[in-house]
Design a protein around this motif. Structure first.
Motif, PDB file in Angstrom:
ATOM      1  N   VAL A   1      32.249  39.006  37.270  1.00 56.99           N
ATOM      2  CA  VAL A   1      33.486  38.315  37.933  1.00 56.99           C
ATOM      3  C   VAL A   1      34.295  39.428  38.908  1.00 56.99           C
ATOM      4  CG1 VAL A   1      35.598  37.118  37.859  1.00 56.99           C
ATOM      5  CG2 VAL A   1      33.367  36.242  37.098  1.00 56.99           C
ATOM      6  N   GLN A   2      34.355  40.490  37.810  1.00 61.25           N
ATOM      7  CA  GLN A   2      35.369  41.570  38.314  1.00 61.25           C
ATOM      8  C   GLN A   2      34.562  42.294  39.562  1.00 61.25           C
ATOM      9  OE1 GLN A   2      38.407  42.585  37.206  1.00 61.25           O
ATOM     10  NE2 GLN A   2      38.162  43.562  39.037  1.00 61.25           N
ATOM     11  N   GLN A   3      33.385  42.538  39.406  1.00 66.57           N
ATOM     12  CA  GLN A   3      32.681  42.979  40.507  1.00 66.57           C
ATOM     13  C   GLN A   3      32.577  42.487  41.886  1.00 66.57           C
ATOM     14  OE1 GLN A   3      28.936  43.449  38.146  1.00 66.57           O
ATOM     15  NE2 GLN A   3      29.015  45.677  38.201  1.00 66.57           N
ATOM     16  N   LEU A   4      32.536  41.120  41.918  1.00 67.05           N
ATOM     17  CA  LEU A   4      32.755  40.458  43.079  1.00 67.05           C
ATOM     18  C   LEU A   4      34.281  40.259  43.612  1.00 67.05           C
ATOM     19  CD1 LEU A   4      30.489  37.153  41.743  1.00 67.05           C
ATOM     20  CD2 LEU A   4      29.867  38.935  43.549  1.00 67.05           C
ATOM     21  N   ASN A   5      35.034  40.338  42.654  1.00 62.58           N
ATOM     22  CA  ASN A   5      36.395  40.033  43.092  1.00 62.58           C
ATOM     23  C   ASN A   5      36.790  41.613  43.964  1.00 62.58           C
ATOM     24  OD1 ASN A   5      36.766  37.770  42.302  1.00 62.58           O
ATOM     25  ND2 ASN A   5      37.842  38.454  40.178  1.00 62.58           N
ATOM     26  N   ASP A   6      36.064  42.730  43.508  1.00 63.17           N
ATOM     27  CA  ASP A   6      36.415  44.121  44.093  1.00 63.17           C
ATOM     28  C   ASP A   6      35.635  44.114  45.274  1.00 63.17           C
ATOM     29  OD1 ASP A   6      37.494  44.786  41.749  1.00 63.17           O
ATOM     30  OD2 ASP A   6      36.040  46.132  40.914  1.00 63.17           O
ATOM     31  N   ALA A   7      34.390  43.252  45.295  1.00 60.05           N
ATOM     32  CA  ALA A   7      33.868  43.029  46.810  1.00 60.05           C
ATOM     33  C   ALA A   7      34.529  42.119  47.674  1.00 60.05           C
ATOM     34  CB  ALA A   7      32.471  42.778  46.550  1.00 60.05           C
ATOM     35  N   GLN A   8      35.722  41.595  47.307  1.00 60.15           N
ATOM     36  CA  GLN A   8      36.531  40.637  48.206  1.00 60.15           C
ATOM     37  C   GLN A   8      35.920  39.294  48.055  1.00 60.15           C
ATOM     38  OE1 GLN A   8      39.576  41.857  49.580  1.00 60.15           O
ATOM     39  NE2 GLN A   8      38.726  43.733  48.162  1.00 60.15           N
ATOM     40  N   ILE A   9      35.262  38.781  47.047  1.00 64.86           N
ATOM     41  CA  ILE A   9      34.831  37.696  46.980  1.00 64.86           C
ATOM     42  C   ILE A   9      35.474  36.793  45.689  1.00 64.86           C
ATOM     43  CG2 ILE A   9      32.566  36.316  46.105  1.00 64.86           C
ATOM     44  CD1 ILE A   9      31.017  38.477  47.484  1.00 64.86           C
ATOM     45  N   TYR A  10      36.040  35.934  45.946  1.00 64.63           N
ATOM     46  CA  TYR A  10      36.956  34.990  44.985  1.00 64.63           C
ATOM     47  C   TYR A  10      35.828  34.280  43.932  1.00 64.63           C
ATOM     48  CZ  TYR A  10      39.894  31.755  42.781  1.00 64.63           C
ATOM     49  OH  TYR A  10      40.577  30.885  41.799  1.00 64.63           O
ATOM     50  N   ALA A  11      35.836  34.612  42.658  1.00 64.50           N
ATOM     51  CA  ALA A  11      34.904  34.086  41.622  1.00 64.50           C
ATOM     52  C   ALA A  11      35.439  34.140  40.214  1.00 64.50           C
ATOM     53  CB  ALA A  11      33.521  35.006  41.341  1.00 64.50           C
ATOM     54  N   ALA A  12      35.104  33.106  39.627  1.00 61.89           N
ATOM     55  CA  ALA A  12      35.587  32.891  38.157  1.00 61.89           C
ATOM     56  C   ALA A  12      34.548  32.565  37.469  1.00 61.89           C
ATOM     57  CB  ALA A  12      36.728  31.898  38.198  1.00 61.89           C
ATOM     58  N   ALA A  13      34.824  32.771  36.005  1.00 63.92           N
ATOM     59  CA  ALA A  13      33.726  32.761  35.087  1.00 63.92           C
ATOM     60  C   ALA A  13      34.017  31.516  34.146  1.00 63.92           C
ATOM     61  CB  ALA A  13      33.590  33.900  34.123  1.00 63.92           C
ATOM     62  N   ILE A  14      32.916  31.020  33.566  1.00 64.54           N
ATOM     63  CA  ILE A  14      32.986  29.689  32.317  1.00 64.54           C
ATOM     64  C   ILE A  14      32.146  30.056  31.460  1.00 64.54           C
ATOM     65  CG2 ILE A  14      31.470  28.226  33.993  1.00 64.54           C
ATOM     66  CD1 ILE A  14      32.975  25.831  32.814  1.00 64.54           C
ATOM     67  N   HIS A  15      32.484  30.329  29.972  1.00 61.69           N
ATOM     68  CA  HIS A  15      31.680  30.526  29.065  1.00 61.69           C
ATOM     69  C   HIS A  15      32.209  30.105  27.874  1.00 61.69           C
ATOM     70  CE1 HIS A  15      34.014  34.146  28.578  1.00 61.69           C
ATOM     71  NE2 HIS A  15      33.508  34.753  29.769  1.00 61.69           N
ATOM     72  N   GLY A  16      31.498  30.443  26.544  1.00 60.41           N
ATOM     73  CA  GLY A  16      32.048  29.994  25.418  1.00 60.41           C
ATOM     74  C   GLY A  16      33.272  30.465  24.840  1.00 60.41           C
ATOM     75  N   ASN A  17      33.717  31.938  25.383  1.00 60.88           N
ATOM     76  CA  ASN A  17      34.827  32.436  25.191  1.00 60.88           C
ATOM     77  C   ASN A  17      36.085  32.138  25.759  1.00 60.88           C
ATOM     78  OD1 ASN A  17      33.464  34.040  23.265  1.00 60.88           O
ATOM     79  ND2 ASN A  17      33.451  36.063  24.058  1.00 60.88           N
ATOM     80  N   LYS A  18      36.048  31.342  26.612  1.00 59.15           N
ATOM     81  CA  LYS A  18      37.116  30.865  27.512  1.00 59.15           C
ATOM     82  C   LYS A  18      37.631  29.597  26.523  1.00 59.15           C
ATOM     83  CE  LYS A  18      36.631  33.259  31.230  1.00 59.15           C
ATOM     84  NZ  LYS A  18      37.721  34.348  31.801  1.00 59.15           N
ATOM     85  N   SER A  19      39.012  29.547  26.709  1.00 60.68           N
ATOM     86  CA  SER A  19      39.618  28.074  26.055  1.00 60.68           C
ATOM     87  C   SER A  19      39.273  27.115  26.852  1.00 60.68           C
ATOM     88  CB  SER A  19      41.069  28.128  26.064  1.00 60.68           C
ATOM     89  OG  SER A  19      41.739  28.341  27.415  1.00 60.68           O
ATOM     90  N   GLN A  20      39.416  25.764  26.146  1.00 59.98           N
ATOM     91  CA  GLN A  20      38.728  24.511  26.857  1.00 59.98           C
ATOM     92  C   GLN A  20      39.714  24.537  28.081  1.00 59.98           C
ATOM     93  OE1 GLN A  20      36.286  22.988  26.038  1.00 59.98           O
ATOM     94  NE2 GLN A  20      36.502  21.680  27.985  1.00 59.98           N
ATOM     95  N   SER A  21      41.088  24.465  27.948  1.00 59.93           N
ATOM     96  CA  SER A  21      41.914  24.413  29.039  1.00 59.93           C
ATOM     97  C   SER A  21      41.544  25.165  30.185  1.00 59.93           C
ATOM     98  CB  SER A  21      43.367  24.827  28.878  1.00 59.93           C
ATOM     99  OG  SER A  21      43.653  26.004  28.417  1.00 59.93           O
ATOM    100  N   GLN A  22      40.965  26.514  30.022  1.00 52.45           N
ATOM    101  CA  GLN A  22      40.723  27.633  31.218  1.00 52.45           C
ATOM    102  C   GLN A  22      39.340  27.226  31.850  1.00 52.45           C
ATOM    103  OE1 GLN A  22      40.525  31.105  28.517  1.00 52.45           O
ATOM    104  NE2 GLN A  22      41.895  32.012  29.954  1.00 52.45           N
ATOM    105  N   ARG A  23      38.270  26.452  30.858  1.00 49.44           N
ATOM    106  CA  ARG A  23      37.276  26.068  31.347  1.00 49.44           C
ATOM    107  C   ARG A  23      37.270  24.816  32.089  1.00 49.44           C
ATOM    108  NH1 ARG A  23      33.628  26.113  25.852  1.00 49.44           N
ATOM    109  NH2 ARG A  23      32.251  24.789  27.037  1.00 49.44           N
ATOM    110  N   THR A  24      38.280  23.890  31.800  1.00 39.58           N
ATOM    111  CA  THR A  24      38.350  22.727  32.594  1.00 39.58           C
ATOM    112  C   THR A  24      38.936  23.029  33.726  1.00 39.58           C
ATOM    113  OG1 THR A  24      38.738  21.334  30.488  1.00 39.58           O
ATOM    114  CG2 THR A  24      39.858  20.266  32.239  1.00 39.58           C
ATOM    115  N   LYS A  25      40.003  23.776  33.768  1.00 42.08           N
ATOM    116  CA  LYS A  25      40.699  24.184  35.053  1.00 42.08           C
ATOM    117  C   LYS A  25      39.702  24.883  35.973  1.00 42.08           C
ATOM    118  CE  LYS A  25      44.590  26.904  36.642  1.00 42.08           C
ATOM    119  NZ  LYS A  25      43.971  28.073  37.774  1.00 42.08           N
ATOM    120  N   THR A  26      38.925  25.902  35.760  1.00 37.61           N
ATOM    121  CA  THR A  26      38.000  26.622  36.427  1.00 37.61           C
ATOM    122  C   THR A  26      36.898  25.398  37.016  1.00 37.61           C
ATOM    123  OG1 THR A  26      38.316  28.496  35.142  1.00 37.61           O
ATOM    124  CG2 THR A  26      36.088  28.401  36.580  1.00 37.61           C
ATOM    125  N   LEU A  27      36.346  24.488  36.118  1.00 33.38           N
ATOM    126  CA  LEU A  27      35.469  23.735  36.719  1.00 33.38           C
ATOM    127  C   LEU A  27      35.995  22.717  37.586  1.00 33.38           C
ATOM    128  CD1 LEU A  27      32.447  23.009  36.495  1.00 33.38           C
ATOM    129  CD2 LEU A  27      33.175  21.217  34.378  1.00 33.38           C
TER     130      LEU A  27
END
Length: 430
Positions: A260-286
């Motif tokens: 995600v950081q590498q894509l953002n550095d390349a001017q691409i808006y990206a976000a991650a979803i995985h088990g270390n994210k809180s449920q609120s973060q995962r719900t918001k991203t999805l």
């Protein structure tokens, strides 16, 4: 064949019509009448062929004329492996049952348990749950199982992969012996077959597609690339093809964050979803991804079976999965409901064995295309704002990439491995 011919009641026909369904898929044609008859069912179908509707619709109908359940009880229990899939199945229950006076709720971990306990107090007709949170609720006496008459195991093979087998067996021991059992999955391992023998009674078996097959409408490509250049190639492909919504699968949580950081550095808006994210973060991203606000979603395999996006054009395997069956589920996020899709795998020489396992599983070789002349920042514009924000026209999303078919040599610019390993790693490239 139409939904009317399957024996569904008018409120359900009205709901599916309003949702734009015209005719049932093959799995729905076979599963719905069987479930309405009350038999046990073992069903396998390719991802994206309508498995959820095939069990939710008849379950809703069978609940209509039954008496109200007592407090802290449920009539139907649907178990899923992930929070995302549980939420998605419950959304389907709400959508298909919008014209019925039935109660349902969903429970999963990662969020406070008290609100879920409150929803269960009055009892529900349908309960969708992940195994771990369900056991927590049972231990706190928030749910009792004595009125369960239908059990659904959705994506059962994934639940076994995630280590839920003992929890599932514990739950089953608490259920009434007389009940209908429905087991759905896109793939069936030998472990699943053994589980079936202990749960299902004389089941009707439905297999509408070859075991572990991928959807015909998905174009599958492999781009050989050195491991250190994967992020650069992905950025190049996103910019060059003007991809819209794309799911990119990473093997690890750390790898997802780094990408995600590498894509953002390349001017691409990206976000991650995985088990270390809180449920609120995962719900918001999805939610952002489903609405189209977020175009590039980087996910670990936790999301492989819990994301259902209409007309998702592309899936990328940034890392190949360790388990070959997960490849089928990953690329099954595209090409759903008869649509076409694109599945691209960025494969380095270290992933030779995984690629061979995948090709053996799906019984076909994947086309290799080498992408040349790309640089890490070749398409990055000047300025601070990411350029890859506006959703491109559909015709532009999968523009062809200038490419060259692979030669017989691999990674000339890479440090050569020892001679013993070299030959084994070359075979995947041919």
């Amino acid at each position: 064949m139409t939904f009317n011919s399957l024996g569904l009641i008018d409120p359900l026909i009205q709901a599916v019509t309003e949702l734009g369904y015209r005719e049932p898929s093959p799995i729905q044609q076979q599963a719905i009448p069987a479930i309405l008859r009350g038999v046990d069912l073992l069903a396998s179908a390719q991802t994206g062929t309508g498995k959820t509707a095939s069990f939710v619709l008849p379950i809703l109908q069978r609940c209509v004329d039954k008496p109200r359940v007592k407090n802290n009880r449920a009539r139907v229990l649907i178990l899923t492996p992930t929070r995302e899939l549980a939420a998605q199945v419950h959304e389907s229950v709400i959508e298909y049952g919008q014209h019925l006076n039935l109660r349902s709720t969903v429970v999963f971990g990662g969020v406070k348990i008290n609100p879920q306990m409150m929803k269960l107090r009055g009892g529900v007709d349908i309960l969708v749950a992940t195994p771990g949170r369900l056991i927590d609720l049972y231990q706190q006496r928030a749910i009792q199982f004595d009125e369960i008459d239908t059990l659904v195991l959705d994506e059962a093979d994934r639940m076994l992969d995630m280590g839920f087998i003992h929890t599932i067996k514990s739950i089953i021991k608490l259920l009434p012996i007389q009940r209908q059992n429905l087991l759905f999955s896109a793939t069936f391992s030998d472990e699943i077959r053994n589980l079936v023998k202990s749960i299902l009674r004389n089941p009707v078996e439905i297999d509408v597609a070859p075991r572990n097959a991928t959807v015909v409408g998905i174009k599958q490509l492999v781009h050989p690339v050195d491991k250190s250049r994967k992020a650069a190639l992905l950025s190049h492909l996103i910019h060059k093809n003007k991809w819209g919504q794309t799911i990119v699968f990473s093997r690890t949580k750390h790898g997802a964050n780094k990408l995600v950081q590498q894509l953002n550095d390349a001017q691409i808006y990206a976000a991650a979803i995985h088990g270390n994210k809180s449920q609120s973060q995962r719900t918001k991203t999805l939610a952002e991804f489903k609405s189209g606000e977020l175009h590039i979603l980087v996910a670990t395999d936790i999301a492989a079976r819990g994301i259902d996006i209409d007309q998702l054009p592309c899936v990328v395997n940034f890392d190949l999965p360790q388990v070959a069956e997960d490849y089928v589920h990953r690329i099954g996020r595209t090409g759903r409901a008869g649509a076409s899709g694109l599945a691209i795998s960025l494969v380095c020489a270290d992933e030779a064995s995984q690629l061979q396992s995948i090709e053996k599983l799906i019984k076909r070789p994947l086309e290799r295309i080498e992408i040349e002349d790309f640089e890490p920042n070749h398409h990055v514009p000047a300025g601070g704002k990411p350029s890859h924000q506006a959703r491109p026209a559909r015709s532009a999303r999968q523009a062809p990439v200038k490419s060259k078919r692979s030669s017989s040599t691999a990674f000339d610019n890479r440090k050569k491995p020892d001679a013993k390993k070299s030959e084994a790693k070359k075979r995947w490239y041919a």
